[in-house]
Write a protein that holds these residues in place. Structure first.
Motif, PDB file in Angstrom:
ATOM      1  N   LYS A  78       0.812  -1.219   0.000  1.00 39.62           N
ATOM      2  CA  LYS A  78       0.000   0.000   0.000  1.00 39.62           C
ATOM      3  C   LYS A  78       0.843   1.265   0.000  1.00 39.62           C
ATOM      4  CE  LYS A  78      -3.797   2.344   2.372  1.00 39.62           C
ATOM      5  NZ  LYS A  78      -4.767   2.281   3.488  1.00 39.62           N
ATOM      6  N   THR A 100      -3.007   7.494 -13.296  1.00 40.17           N
ATOM      7  CA  THR A 100      -2.339   6.649 -12.309  1.00 40.17           C
ATOM      8  C   THR A 100      -2.632   5.199 -12.652  1.00 40.17           C
ATOM      9  OG1 THR A 100      -2.451   8.288 -10.536  1.00 40.17           O
ATOM     10  CG2 THR A 100      -2.242   5.982  -9.880  1.00 40.17           C
ATOM     11  N   VAL A 102      -2.227   1.398 -11.366  1.00 38.67           N
ATOM     12  CA  VAL A 102      -1.943   0.593 -10.180  1.00 38.67           C
ATOM     13  C   VAL A 102      -1.549  -0.809 -10.641  1.00 38.67           C
ATOM     14  CG1 VAL A 102      -2.810  -0.250  -7.973  1.00 38.67           C
ATOM     15  CG2 VAL A 102      -3.629   1.940  -8.885  1.00 38.67           C
ATOM     16  N   GLU A 107      -1.533  -1.614  -4.002  1.00 38.61           N
ATOM     17  CA  GLU A 107      -2.723  -0.941  -3.465  1.00 38.61           C
ATOM     18  C   GLU A 107      -2.373   0.524  -3.252  1.00 38.61           C
ATOM     19  OE1 GLU A 107      -5.707  -1.022   0.437  1.00 38.61           O
ATOM     20  OE2 GLU A 107      -4.357  -2.704   0.034  1.00 38.61           O
ATOM     21  N   HIS A 108      -3.137   1.413  -3.853  1.00 38.25           N
ATOM     22  CA  HIS A 108      -2.850   2.840  -3.753  1.00 38.25           C
ATOM     23  C   HIS A 108      -4.084   3.583  -3.267  1.00 38.25           C
ATOM     24  CE1 HIS A 108      -0.729   6.563  -4.499  1.00 38.25           C
ATOM     25  NE2 HIS A 108      -1.737   7.010  -5.230  1.00 38.25           N
ATOM     26  N   GLU A 109      -3.890   4.471  -2.309  1.00 32.28           N
ATOM     27  CA  GLU A 109      -4.976   5.283  -1.770  1.00 32.28           C
ATOM     28  C   GLU A 109      -4.694   6.754  -2.055  1.00 32.28           C
ATOM     29  OE1 GLU A 109      -7.494   6.048   2.368  1.00 32.28           O
ATOM     30  OE2 GLU A 109      -5.611   4.939   2.424  1.00 32.28           O
ATOM     31  N   SER A 110      -5.679   7.444  -2.606  1.00 28.39           N
ATOM     32  CA  SER A 110      -5.563   8.869  -2.913  1.00 28.39           C
ATOM     33  C   SER A 110      -6.591   9.635  -2.092  1.00 28.39           C
ATOM     34  CB  SER A 110      -5.805   9.098  -4.413  1.00 28.39           C
ATOM     35  OG  SER A 110      -5.768  10.476  -4.723  1.00 28.39           O
ATOM     36  N   VAL A 128      -7.619   6.786 -13.520  1.00 28.59           N
ATOM     37  CA  VAL A 128      -7.001   5.638 -12.858  1.00 28.59           C
ATOM     38  C   VAL A 128      -7.199   4.399 -13.718  1.00 28.59           C
ATOM     39  CG1 VAL A 128      -6.967   4.178 -10.798  1.00 28.59           C
ATOM     40  CG2 VAL A 128      -7.479   6.619 -10.585  1.00 28.59           C
ATOM     41  N   ILE A 130      -6.455   0.189 -13.385  1.00 27.57           N
ATOM     42  CA  ILE A 130      -5.970  -0.948 -12.603  1.00 27.57           C
ATOM     43  C   ILE A 130      -5.229  -1.898 -13.532  1.00 27.57           C
ATOM     44  CG2 ILE A 130      -6.616  -2.904 -11.161  1.00 27.57           C
ATOM     45  CD1 ILE A 130      -7.082  -0.210  -9.840  1.00 27.57           C
ATOM     46  N   TRP A 140      -7.299   0.373  -6.013  1.00 25.22           N
ATOM     47  CA  TRP A 140      -7.217   1.824  -5.808  1.00 25.22           C
ATOM     48  C   TRP A 140      -8.406   2.288  -4.991  1.00 25.22           C
ATOM     49  CZ3 TRP A 140     -10.632   5.714  -7.285  1.00 25.22           C
ATOM     50  CH2 TRP A 140     -10.156   7.033  -7.186  1.00 25.22           C
ATOM     51  N   GLU A 159     -13.924   2.931  -4.767  1.00 26.36           N
ATOM     52  CA  GLU A 159     -12.943   1.851  -4.751  1.00 26.36           C
ATOM     53  C   GLU A 159     -12.955   1.173  -6.109  1.00 26.36           C
ATOM     54  OE1 GLU A 159     -13.576  -0.841  -1.571  1.00 26.36           O
ATOM     55  OE2 GLU A 159     -13.375   0.676  -0.006  1.00 26.36           O
TER      56      GLU A 159
END
Length: 216
Positions: A78, A100, A102, A107-110, A128, A130, A140, A159
């Protein structure tokens, strides 16, 4: 790694940039800066802290030279990016970076915070995807909090990807495009189940589109 980036636009001068870590910005026009990666980030465990401020009467366009690729780290998969956008009355900000991506296993959180004064103008676009070619199991999470003065403008959370609430074996989306525009008086418009332009009660609109792949 921790990355800090501060971009401050003031009317009549070039934007001021302060950068530490894996992200920098370069002037590419009087009112334009491009984000540039100076190291492989975000990797799992990385934290990005980006603040963009536009003063009264100033204009700023924020772009990027390449897509951002979120990768898993050795100890954790993450990474987290904190974005904060501040626009004063009479200021104008247009944010439209490259997507972005992923990567599989990442796992990426913005987390995005938007603070507008009355009379500010904003267009904030986020894209985004995936997975790279042949990958389908990144994740994400995006959260956006936007206010105009003391008035709430938007509270939004999505999500995307594996293990997400929206994930479905038959039609689970793997791409997202989102555009917050303020002010904007366009009426509501939808296209099927995957695309919508929705007016916000305090003014402005939010456009969202989900799909398997981002459009070129």
């Amino acid at each position: 790694m921790r990355t800090e980036l501060r971009i401050t636009a003031t009317a009549g001068t070039l934007p001021h940039v302060h950068a530490v870590g894996g992200l920098a910005a370069r002037h590419t026009g009087p009112d334009t800066v491009h984000l540039i990666g100076t190291a492989a980030t975000p990797l799992g465990g990385d934290v990005l802290d980006i603040v963009v401020s536009v003063g009264a009467g100033a204009r700023l366009s924020v772009r990027s030279v390449a897509a951002t690729i979120a990768l898993p780290g050795r100890e954790t998969r993450k990474s987290v990016a904190h974005w904060r956008f501040e626009v004063a009355a009479g200021g104008e900000l247009d944010v439209d970076p490259e997507p972005t991506v992923v990567a599989g296993g990442a796992e990426h959180e913005s987390i995005t915070t938007v603070c507008l004064e009355a009379g500010a103008r904003l267009r904030l676009r986020e894209r985004v995807q995936i997975g790279r070619t042949g990958e389908d199991h990144g994740r994400w999470t995006g959260e956006m909090i936007a206010d105009v003065g003391a008035i709430p403008l938007l509270r939004h959370r999505l999500e995307l990807g594996s293990e997400a609430i929206t994930d479905d074996a038959l039609s689970g989306p793997r791409a997202l495009e989102s555009v917050l525009t303020y002010p904007d008086d366009r009426p509501a418009e939808t296209s099927g189940l995957d695309q919508a332009l929705l007016p916000l009660a305090a003014g402005g609109t939010l456009f969202t589109r989900t799909a398997r792949l981002l459009m070129a």
